[in-house]
Design an enzyme around this catalytic site. Sequence first.
Site, PDB file in Angstrom:
ATOM      1  N   GLU A 111       7.694   3.830  10.250  1.00 45.43           N
ATOM      2  CA  GLU A 111       8.858   3.728  11.275  1.00 45.43           C
ATOM      3  C   GLU A 111       9.580   4.891  11.734  1.00 45.43           C
ATOM      4  O   GLU A 111      10.213   5.077  12.889  1.00 45.43           O
ATOM      5  CB  GLU A 111       9.835   2.494  10.523  1.00 45.43           C
ATOM      6  CG  GLU A 111      10.897   2.055  11.259  1.00 45.43           C
ATOM      7  CD  GLU A 111      11.747   1.254  10.606  1.00 45.43           C
ATOM      8  OE1 GLU A 111      12.831   0.960  11.001  1.00 45.43           O
ATOM      9  OE2 GLU A 111      11.358   0.579   9.430  1.00 45.43           O
ATOM     10  N   ASP A 112       9.751   5.920  10.840  1.00 48.39           N
ATOM     11  CA  ASP A 112      10.812   6.852  10.828  1.00 48.39           C
ATOM     12  C   ASP A 112      10.156   8.271  11.031  1.00 48.39           C
ATOM     13  O   ASP A 112      10.861   9.117  11.453  1.00 48.39           O
ATOM     14  CB  ASP A 112      11.886   7.018   9.864  1.00 48.39           C
ATOM     15  CG  ASP A 112      12.865   5.804   9.653  1.00 48.39           C
ATOM     16  OD1 ASP A 112      12.894   5.229  10.752  1.00 48.39           O
ATOM     17  OD2 ASP A 112      12.992   5.228   8.564  1.00 48.39           O
ATOM     18  N   ASP A 174      14.006  -1.540  -1.832  1.00 50.98           N
ATOM     19  CA  ASP A 174      14.434  -1.009  -0.445  1.00 50.98           C
ATOM     20  C   ASP A 174      15.881  -1.464  -0.308  1.00 50.98           C
ATOM     21  O   ASP A 174      17.137  -0.523  -0.034  1.00 50.98           O
ATOM     22  CB  ASP A 174      13.601  -1.147   0.507  1.00 50.98           C
ATOM     23  CG  ASP A 174      14.280  -0.397   2.143  1.00 50.98           C
ATOM     24  OD1 ASP A 174      14.701   0.802   1.973  1.00 50.98           O
ATOM     25  OD2 ASP A 174      14.167  -1.152   2.998  1.00 50.98           O
TER      26      ASP A 174
END
Length: 762
Positions: A111-112, A174
Site C-alpha cells: 500500500e505505501d 495493526d
Amino acid sequence: MVYRRRRLTQMQAATESVAVAPTAPVARPAKPRARMMRQYDLVERVRSYNPNTNEDLLNRAYVYAMKAHGSQTRASGDPYFSHPLEVAAILTDLKLDDATIVAALLHDTIEDTEATRAEIDQIFGPEIGALVEGLTKLKRLELVSREAKQAENLRKLLLAIADDVRVLLVKLADRLHNMRTLEFVPPESRRRIAEETLDIYAPLAGRMGMQEMREELEDLSFRTLDPEAYSVVMQRLDALAERNRNLIGEIEAQLSNNLRHRGLGARVYGRRKKPFSIWTKMERKSVGFEQLSDIFGFRVVVNDIEACYRALGIVHTTWPVVPGRFKDYISTPKQNDYRSIHTTVIGPGNQRAELQIRTEAMDQIAERGIAAHVFYKEGAGSPTEFLKRESNAFAWLRHTVGILSESANPEEFLEHTKLELFHDQVFCFTPKGKLIALPRHANVIDFAYAVHTDVGNSAVGCKINGKFSPLSSELQNGDEVEVLTSEAQSAPPSAWETLAVTGKARAAIRRATRTAVRDQYVGLGRRIVERLFERAKIEYADDKLKGALPRLARTSIEDVMAAVGRGEIKASHVARAMYPDYKEERVARYGIKKGLAAKLKEKVASEPPRTPVAIPIRGINSDLPVKFAPNGGAVPGDRIVGIVTPGEGITIYPIQAPALKDFEEEPERWLDVRWDIEDTAPQRFPARIRVENVNEPGALAQIATVIAEHDGNIDNISMQRRSPDFTETTIDLEVYDLKHLSAILAQLRAKAVVARVERVNG
C-alpha cells in the site's frame, strides 16, 4: 498476557522538538526515542514459543520491510518501520506462526511503498503474499462517500479473513498499535479512527473471543471520544481499588483456601472491569457508579471440566448465591467459543463477588480467542481448515461474510456488519430441538430467517412455547418457537425490514422485496409491449426479442420488460429494435390504447389499506405496481385510466380527473385499465370529498357520524374557515365502490349543518 506498550512520553519527543518562536527560536531537547526491536530480538521472541521458527525467513522479512519503508516517518516523527515492528511484537505476544509475523512486517509495503504482490510472492511465497494483499486497502476507489469507501475496505477485509483468519489477527494488531499512538494524529482524524475502532474492530475482536484486545481497543477509543468521562471513571476505579485492596486479597485467599481444603487445586485471581465496560453499563442501566455491584470479578481456574462443577458446588455451599446471576457457558458455549461458569455470591464483608470458573484451556481462549489455537504445530494443517474444525467463532465469521456479501450496496453492507457484531445472544429452539442462536432483542421474524430464508419469506404466524404469538414478539432464552408458513405468501411485507434485528433477516427481506417489485415491473412491461404489438398488428415473440437485446443494451428479456414497466424504455423502442421499419402512430387523447387487458384486482388484506399510495394490486397473471391518484383516488364504478410514471409504475385516475390534462402530450404513458374486483372479498378504495358546513358546535361530529353509520372509513381531515359562518372540510375516505360513496354523499346532503358536499377528483 501483556501487550507491549510504548510510553507516551517517549513518543512525544519528535513533536515537542519542533516548536519555535517567531523572533527567538527556542530549542527543546528531544526526549529519547524508544529503541526499535532488532532482528535478533524478533527472532528470540518467536523462538521463545516456537523453537522450530524459520530464522532466515524472519530476517529476510525484517530487512525487506526496513528497506521498503526507507526514510518514511509516522505522524509522531518515528521511522515508519517502527510501526510494522510493533505490530509484529503484539503478534509474538499472541504466539503466532512465522507467516503471520512476516505478514505483519510487510503489511503496509504494497500500500505505501513500491513493493508489489508479485515481488512478495517471489521472495516470500504466495501464502505470505496473499496475507499481505488481504491487508491492503482498496486503492483509487471512486465512491460517493467516506462510509462507502470504509464499507468496501471492510468487505474486502472480511472476505480475506474468511479465506485466512491470520489476516484478522494482523489487522487487529495493526489497529491496536495505531490506537496506542493516536495522540499524534490530527483531532478530526483521531475521532473518526476511534469511532471506527469502537464500531467495527473492537466488536470484531470480541466476536473472535479476543477479549483482552477488545477491552484495550474499547478503552483507547473511549479515552479519545469522551476523555472527561474516561477520566472520571478511572479516578473512581482507582479510589475504589485503594479502598478495597485488602478485601480483594481476602476474597482471593478465602476462595483458594476453601477449594484447597476440599481437595481442589485452583488458581484464583481478582480482576476489575475496564472503564468502557463500566461506563456502558452505567448508561445501559441508568445507574450511578456506586450502584454497580460487579466492578471486581474473580476467576477460578482449575484443571478440567469436572473440577469446574466441583468448584461451583463448593462456592455455592460456602456463600449465599445471588438469584438470577448463574450462567453455564460450558454446557452452552457462546458463539465466540467462550466457555465458563458464571455465578455471583455474597462474599466476605457482605460484598458481592462475581466468579468465573473455567479450565486453563478455557482461560486461554477467553483472553486470546482464536489466537489461542496453536497454528504453528505440525499436523494442524492450514489455519483456516484448522479453525473450521475447532472454532465456532470462525464458523460464525464465515457464515456472516456469506450473508453480508449479498448486500446491495456498501452502506447496507456496513450497516449489517455493525448489526452482526454488536449484539449479545439469546438461545432458542425449534420444535425438533435444534438450537438457534440470535442477537438479544431478536424476534420471531429473525428466528424464521435463521432457520431458512424460505421459512422467513413464507412466515404468517408462530407459536412460542405452544402459544400463538405475533411474529414481532421478542424472544427470550430457552423459548421453543414454531413458525407457521403459507405457500400463498411468496414474499414478506416490506415493513418487516424495520422489525427485523439481524442482518441476515434484513438482507433477505430487502432482497425479496426487490425481487417482488421487479416481478411487478416485468409483468407490467410485458403487458404494455404485447398490447402495442397487438395494436400495431405485428408479431411478438421472446425469441425474436432475444436477438434485439444488444440494441436495447439489456442482457435478458426480463431486464427489457422491467425497464419498460419502470418507464425507462418505451414499448415503441422495443418494437423498433425488433422491427427496424416500425413507425409509431400517435393517437388522440382518449383513443389511448383501447382494450388493454390490465385487469386490476385488489389483494385481500387482513386490514383495509390506510393510505392511497403503493397499495399492492394483482392482475390475472402477475402483480402490477399500482397506486391511486394522490388527490382524490379512484373507486370501483369509476371509468379509469392508468398513467405510467417512470420508476413508480401505474397511477390510476378517474377519467374525469383534471390532472390528466398534464399528460395530454405524452400518449405513450396512457393505459386503459378496468376493474376486476372479487365480490366475495370486498376491499376499500380511496376517495376525497369536500364539505361546506355550518360553523357550529357538533357539526363535525354529525358529518363523522354519517360516514361511520354507512361503514365509511375516515383516513384524513383538513378544515379551513371560508367565512365566519361556514367551514370547508376536506375528508379523505375509504369506501367499497362508487355506489357506497354516492350513498354517503346523499346522506350528508340531508344534514342541516351541510350546505354543500361534492366529490374531489385529482
